[in-house]
Design an enzyme around this catalytic site. Structure first.
Site, PDB file in Angstrom:
ATOM      1  N   SER A  98     -31.838   0.429  70.476  1.00  0.00           N
ATOM      2  CA  SER A  98     -30.900  -0.297  69.639  1.00  0.00           C
ATOM      3  C   SER A  98     -29.658  -0.696  70.444  1.00  0.00           C
ATOM      4  O   SER A  98     -29.051   0.135  71.109  1.00  0.00           O
ATOM      5  CB  SER A  98     -30.500   0.591  68.461  1.00  0.00           C
ATOM      6  OG  SER A  98     -29.594  -0.083  67.649  1.00  0.00           O
ATOM      7  N   GLY A  99     -29.305  -1.970  70.396  1.00  0.00           N
ATOM      8  CA  GLY A  99     -28.126  -2.464  71.109  1.00  0.00           C
ATOM      9  C   GLY A  99     -28.413  -2.859  72.548  1.00  0.00           C
ATOM     10  O   GLY A  99     -27.506  -3.194  73.302  1.00  0.00           O
ATOM     11  N   THR A 103     -32.302  -8.937  70.321  1.00  0.00           N
ATOM     12  CA  THR A 103     -32.121 -10.109  69.459  1.00  0.00           C
ATOM     13  C   THR A 103     -31.485 -11.249  70.244  1.00  0.00           C
ATOM     14  O   THR A 103     -31.912 -12.404  70.129  1.00  0.00           O
ATOM     15  CB  THR A 103     -31.257  -9.732  68.235  1.00  0.00           C
ATOM     16  OG1 THR A 103     -31.901  -8.650  67.582  1.00  0.00           O
ATOM     17  CG2 THR A 103     -31.112 -10.876  67.267  1.00  0.00           C
ATOM     18  N   ASN A 163     -24.689  -0.588  67.249  1.00  0.00           N
ATOM     19  CA  ASN A 163     -24.726  -2.031  67.448  1.00  0.00           C
ATOM     20  C   ASN A 163     -24.096  -2.722  66.241  1.00  0.00           C
ATOM     21  O   ASN A 163     -24.484  -2.444  65.113  1.00  0.00           O
ATOM     22  CB  ASN A 163     -26.204  -2.447  67.613  1.00  0.00           C
ATOM     23  CG  ASN A 163     -26.368  -3.934  67.868  1.00  0.00           C
ATOM     24  OD1 ASN A 163     -25.391  -4.678  67.979  1.00  0.00           O
ATOM     25  ND2 ASN A 163     -27.610  -4.367  67.968  1.00  0.00           N
ATOM     26  N   GLY A 400     -34.996  -1.236  67.839  1.00  0.00           N
ATOM     27  CA  GLY A 400     -35.198  -0.379  69.010  1.00  0.00           C
ATOM     28  C   GLY A 400     -35.241   1.096  68.644  1.00  0.00           C
ATOM     29  O   GLY A 400     -34.896   1.488  67.525  1.00  0.00           O
ATOM     30  N   GLU A 402     -34.349   4.783  68.037  1.00  0.00           N
ATOM     31  CA  GLU A 402     -33.070   5.267  67.491  1.00  0.00           C
ATOM     32  C   GLU A 402     -32.980   6.784  67.467  1.00  0.00           C
ATOM     33  O   GLU A 402     -33.921   7.460  67.031  1.00  0.00           O
ATOM     34  CB  GLU A 402     -32.892   4.766  66.047  1.00  0.00           C
ATOM     35  CG  GLU A 402     -32.588   3.296  65.982  1.00  0.00           C
ATOM     36  CD  GLU A 402     -32.289   2.777  64.574  1.00  0.00           C
ATOM     37  OE1 GLU A 402     -31.791   1.663  64.475  1.00  0.00           O
ATOM     38  OE2 GLU A 402     -32.555   3.483  63.592  1.00  0.00           O
TER      39      GLU A 402
HETATM   40  N1  LIG Z   1     -27.363 -11.482  77.202  1.00  0.00           N
HETATM   41  C1  LIG Z   1     -26.268 -11.057  76.577  1.00  0.00           C
HETATM   42  N2  LIG Z   1     -25.071 -11.597  76.872  1.00  0.00           N
HETATM   43  C2  LIG Z   1     -23.946 -11.179  76.270  1.00  0.00           C
HETATM   44  N3  LIG Z   1     -23.906 -10.194  75.352  1.00  0.00           N
HETATM   45  C3  LIG Z   1     -25.059  -9.610  74.999  1.00  0.00           C
HETATM   46  C4  LIG Z   1     -26.301  -9.998  75.595  1.00  0.00           C
HETATM   47  N4  LIG Z   1     -27.261  -9.246  75.067  1.00  0.00           N
HETATM   48  C5  LIG Z   1     -26.667  -8.438  74.168  1.00  0.00           C
HETATM   49  N5  LIG Z   1     -25.343  -8.648  74.121  1.00  0.00           N
HETATM   50  C6  LIG Z   1     -24.349  -7.933  73.262  1.00  0.00           C
HETATM   51  O1  LIG Z   1     -24.935  -6.745  72.780  1.00  0.00           O
HETATM   52  C7  LIG Z   1     -24.996  -6.736  71.358  1.00  0.00           C
HETATM   53  C8  LIG Z   1     -26.288  -6.090  70.908  1.00  0.00           C
HETATM   54  O2  LIG Z   1     -27.366  -6.925  71.236  1.00  0.00           O
HETATM   55  P1  LIG Z   1     -28.601  -7.136  70.254  1.00  0.00           P
HETATM   56  O3  LIG Z   1     -28.172  -7.252  68.853  1.00  0.00           O
HETATM   57  O4  LIG Z   1     -29.422  -8.229  70.816  1.00  0.00           O
HETATM   58  O5  LIG Z   1     -29.336  -5.718  70.437  1.00  0.00           O
HETATM   59  P2  LIG Z   1     -30.756  -5.272  69.885  1.00  0.00           P
HETATM   60  O6  LIG Z   1     -31.494  -4.702  71.042  1.00  0.00           O
HETATM   61  O7  LIG Z   1     -31.403  -6.400  69.167  1.00  0.00           O
HETATM   62  O8  LIG Z   1     -30.357  -4.093  68.901  1.00  0.00           O
HETATM   63  P3  LIG Z   1     -31.041  -3.566  67.535  1.00  0.00           P
HETATM   64  O9  LIG Z   1     -32.318  -2.882  67.896  1.00  0.00           O
HETATM   65  O10 LIG Z   1     -30.011  -2.616  67.020  1.00  0.00           O
HETATM   66  O11 LIG Z   1     -31.212  -4.769  66.661  1.00  0.00           O
HETATM   67  C9  LIG Z   1     -24.847  -8.189  70.957  1.00  0.00           C
HETATM   68  O12 LIG Z   1     -24.288  -8.339  69.682  1.00  0.00           O
HETATM   69  C10 LIG Z   1     -23.957  -8.739  72.039  1.00  0.00           C
HETATM   70  O13 LIG Z   1     -22.609  -8.425  71.752  1.00  0.00           O
END
Ligand SMILES: Nc1ncnc2c1ncn2[C@@H]1O[C@H](COP(=O)(O)OP(=O)(O)OP(=O)(O)O)[C@@H](O)[C@H]1O
Length: 716
Positions: A98-99, A103, A163, A400, A402
């Site tokens: 997660s985070g 996404t 996140n 992801g 957790e």
């Molecule tokens: N390539 C990137 N460039 C800039 N910031 C990023 C990038 N990837 C992620 N982030 C930052 O990290 C945060 C978390 O990313 P994201 O929501 O994609 O995580 P996730 O793996 O989908 O998490 P979850 O499993 O909780 O949904 C984003 O809101 C953003 O602030």
């Protein structure tokens, strides 16, 4: 592509690959703001938690991954080109905790595919009018695909401790393309929305974004007769978090409003949706009191509503009869007897029972609304009449792994799903590849890796009859009257042989309470609190509530519960949430198995969202459990590009007279004939390395995307 001081852009090019050298390379690159590194065709992406310069998409069109800097655009171009050249389904599997950035990565991938594919529209059409109609249709589909993101995030994402924009559901989005590679439609499958978040969550977290977006609109709220103050709603106040510095609810509301218009919703649709959301918020404010005096005199009346005006408001928003609603919140019909003796009795609930029923209604209303949102998006993404999907690119962005302070049924399901994806990766990247070399008789030194199959057997069972957490949980739900302690004891007795399970009852760890158990997951040990496992697994929507919803004069509310009529009449036992989830995850894996996979492995750089700061211990842990070093070793030791004989024949049979136009032998012999005819001997089973110096092979290399270490093109 290779610049001094920036480390290796592909881990397989490093002379020596160990955990330390892997980490060193990642650190060197990250410190320069470079977040992507290749492992052959896979991409490792380290979350920068700040914006990084994005290259021009045009620079990646028709470029092989090894010809350009590592980037999701490059992987997307390879994926799209594979779809075009092979006319076969592709999928990109985005994993990480997660985070970690899944996404964001999925959005970058989609943006590129939308960009590169829209230029293909009408490419094959001589007729200018038809070509421009196709261009308009592609634009329509592209916009809808992109606009579905903010809507899905509003309804399915929330701020968690890990996140600020965490996906609280799993998403598999298929982009459908026609024979010319133009997008013709799409389809979204969603998995296990964390609906319990509507009524409760950890301190400092928020409910789903859409509630706060709606509350940021005072005019809308007054039209609904509701206060815009989030603290006035108990379901939101419970976690004490309303505003988040990285989230702009007002702007996001406007974006969602714009997006749903593109998706074909009208003002009435929106109004109905807001009414349901308002009703959910208000439901949390309905209070029940146990009436001790009455319960002594009239045994049936033991609970009453303390604030009837709130129930009236909820009933108004849901367009149902208020008395009916009140009755279904405070009592429950129970079927007794069978056959001619079958009858129904009504039992009055106590305060706690009525509060549970109220929360169940709020959770079901929200999860049904989410299903409806996804179904609406899907209906808008369906290919137009006459347009056919020839092949798809699936994008998997699923919650992801957790580990929270308090881990419940939801974390159990999420982590189980991540185990299955990790197993998919192990099977496809580490295991089957090594087995293939053995089968082909190519000299190979086996590479060890952590195999998580025993953990999956523990959770879902090695066979239909073997003991597993899901089977034992279902059994307890079936029997009823099992306390949480008894459930954990059942687990401890039935699963004592597993090295990945621990409970106080099997004496493994005295720090665990009688209601807790631990699973040693591939990504770390997680202690689960089994307290609500049975309730959440039963996932019961009481018939009285369903009947009340069926009386609604709101078309939307009717729609949300239309499937329950048959269910209420069915004599079959409802399938439990865990079994449903297991089935959905297994179907997802089967879908992925039918596609050519591409991988984005996301890594969370630090827990403090501190920009380009790499927490070494944290990152190393992820590198280890994601089996990244092993993936490099397998890639490095083997051939970076491999083709199935059938696909190779299909693509290259025209290169020799012996195989073109008709080849009557086996595909394997045909491939050998082509290569011999071109003067390339192929890999010798003893030396293992073909020469790449011949002009013909160089042509082959560039056509087939050769990335073999040892190949001159690869190194150039
Ligand atoms: N390539 C990137 N460039 C800039 N910031 C990023 C990038 N990837 C992620 N982030 C930052 O990290 C945060 C978390 O990313 P994201 O929501 O994609 O995580 P996730 O793996 O989908 O998490 P979850 O499993 O909780 O949904 C984003 O809101 C953003 O602030």
């Amino acid at each position: 592509m290779f610049r001094a001081g920036e480390g290796m852009y592909d881990m397989t090019l490093m002379d020596e690959v160990t955990e330390d050298t892997f980490m060193e390379n990642l650190k060197t690159r990250f410190s320069k703001g470079i977040i992507y590194t290749n492992i052959g065709e896979q991409i490792v992406s380290v979350n920068p938690f700040q914006s990084v310069a994005e290259p021009e998409m045009a620079d990646f069109v028709n470029q092989f991954q090894y010809e350009v800097q590592p980037h999701i655009y490059a992987l997307a171009d390879d994926t799209y080109r594979a779809l075009l050249s092979e006319k076969s389904d592709q999928c990109v599997i985005i994993t990480g905790e997660s985070g970690a950035g899944k996404t964001v990565s999925s959005k970058i991938f989609m943006k590129y595919v939308a960009y590169v594919s829209s230029s293909r529209v009408g490419a094959s059409m001589a007729d200018a009018a038809a070509s421009s109609a196709a261009a308009a249709e592609t634009e329509r589909i592209k916009n809808r695909l992109l606009e579905s993101n903010p809507v899905l995030e509003a309804f399915g994402n929330a701020k968690t401790l890990r996140n600020d924009n965490s996906s609280r559901f799993g998403k598999y989005m298929e982009l459908q393309f026609n024979f010319a590679g133009a997008p013709v439609g799409g389809r979204i499958s969603q998995y296990l929305l964390e609906k319990s978040r509507v009524v409760t969550r950890a301190e400092g977290e928020r409910s789903f974004h859409v509630f706060y977006q709606m509350l940021s609109q005072p005019i809308l709220m007054s039209q609904l007769g509701l206060t815009p103050d989030p603290a006035a709603y108990k379901y939101l106040a419970i976690s004490g978090c309303y505003e988040v510095s990285s989230i702009r609810d007002v702007e996001d509301f406007l974006e969602v409003q714009q997006a749903v218009k593109v998706l074909g919703w009208n003002d009435d649709d929106l109004e109905e949706v807001f009414k349901v959301l308002g009703a959910i918020l208000l439901l949390g404010n309905v209070e029940f009191v146990d009436d001790a005096d009455k319960s002594a005199e009239h045994k049936t009346e033991c609970v009453s509503v303390a604030n009837q005006e709130v129930v009236l408001q909820v009933a108004d928003l849901l367009a149902v009869d208020a008395d009916f609603l009140m009755g279904s919140l405070m009592s429950r019909s129970i079927s007794t007897g069978v056959g001619r003796r079958a009858s129904q009795i009504t039992v009055q609930l106590d305060g706690a029972g009525a509060a549970d029923t109220r929360d169940a209604l709020a959770k079901f209303l929200y999860s049904r609304l989410f299903d409806w949102v996804v179904a609406r998006i899907n209906s808008e993404l369906e290919p137009a009449r006459g347009a056919y999907s020839e092949a798809v690119i699936g994008i998997l962005d699923i919650y992801g792994f957790e580990i929270f302070e308090d881990n419940s049924f939801e974390q159990f399901c999420i982590n189980y799903c991540n185990e299955k994806l990790q197993q998919y990766f192990i099977l496809n990247v580490l295991q089957s590849e090594q087995e293939e070399y053995a089968r082909e008789g190519i000299t190979w030194t086996p590479i060890d890796y952590f195999d998580n199959s025993p953990i999956i057997s523990l959770i879902e069972g090695a066979s239909a009859r073997s003991a597993s957490i899901i089977a034992l949980l279902d059994e307890a739900c079936l029997v009823g009257n099992t306390t949480t302690g008894q459930l954990v004891e059942k687990f401890a007795n039935g699963l004592s042989s597993s090295a990945h399970f621990e409970a106080a009852a099997n004496g493994a760890d005295r720090s665990l309470t009688a209601e807790q158990f631990r699973i040693k997951h591939y990504a770390g040990d997680v202690v689960y609190s089994a307290e609500l496992f049975q309730d959440k697994n039963r996932d019961a929507l009481y018939p009285d509530l369903v009947n009340t919803m069926h009386t609604s004069s709101s078309a939307l509310v009717q729609e949300l519960f239309k499937g329950d009529k048959a269910l209420a009449q069915s004599k079959r036992r409802p399938v439990t949430a865990a079994t449903q989830f297991k089935k959905a995850v297994c179907e997802l894996i089967a879908t992925l198995q039918a596609c050519s996979p591409h991988y984005i492995r996301c890594i969370k750089s630090n827990d403090a969202k501190r920009g380009l700061h790499l927490d070494e211990e944290r990152v190393r842990h992820q590198v280890v459990y994601l089996n990244l070093v092993e993936a490099v070793r397998v890639r490095k030791a083997g051939f970076c590009n491999r083709q199935h004989y059938t696909r190779f024949m299909w693509r290259y049979k025209m290169l020799t007279d012996a195989t073109w136009p008709i080849w009557r032998g086996s595909d394997r012999d045909g491939v050998e004939t082509i290569l011999n005819g071109l003067g390339w001997r192929g890999p010798s089973t003893s030396s293992g390395r073909p020469s790449c110096s011949s002009r013909t092979h160089r042509r082959l290399c560039s056509w087939s995307g050769c990335g073999r270490s040892g190949c001159r093109l690869w190194r150039s």
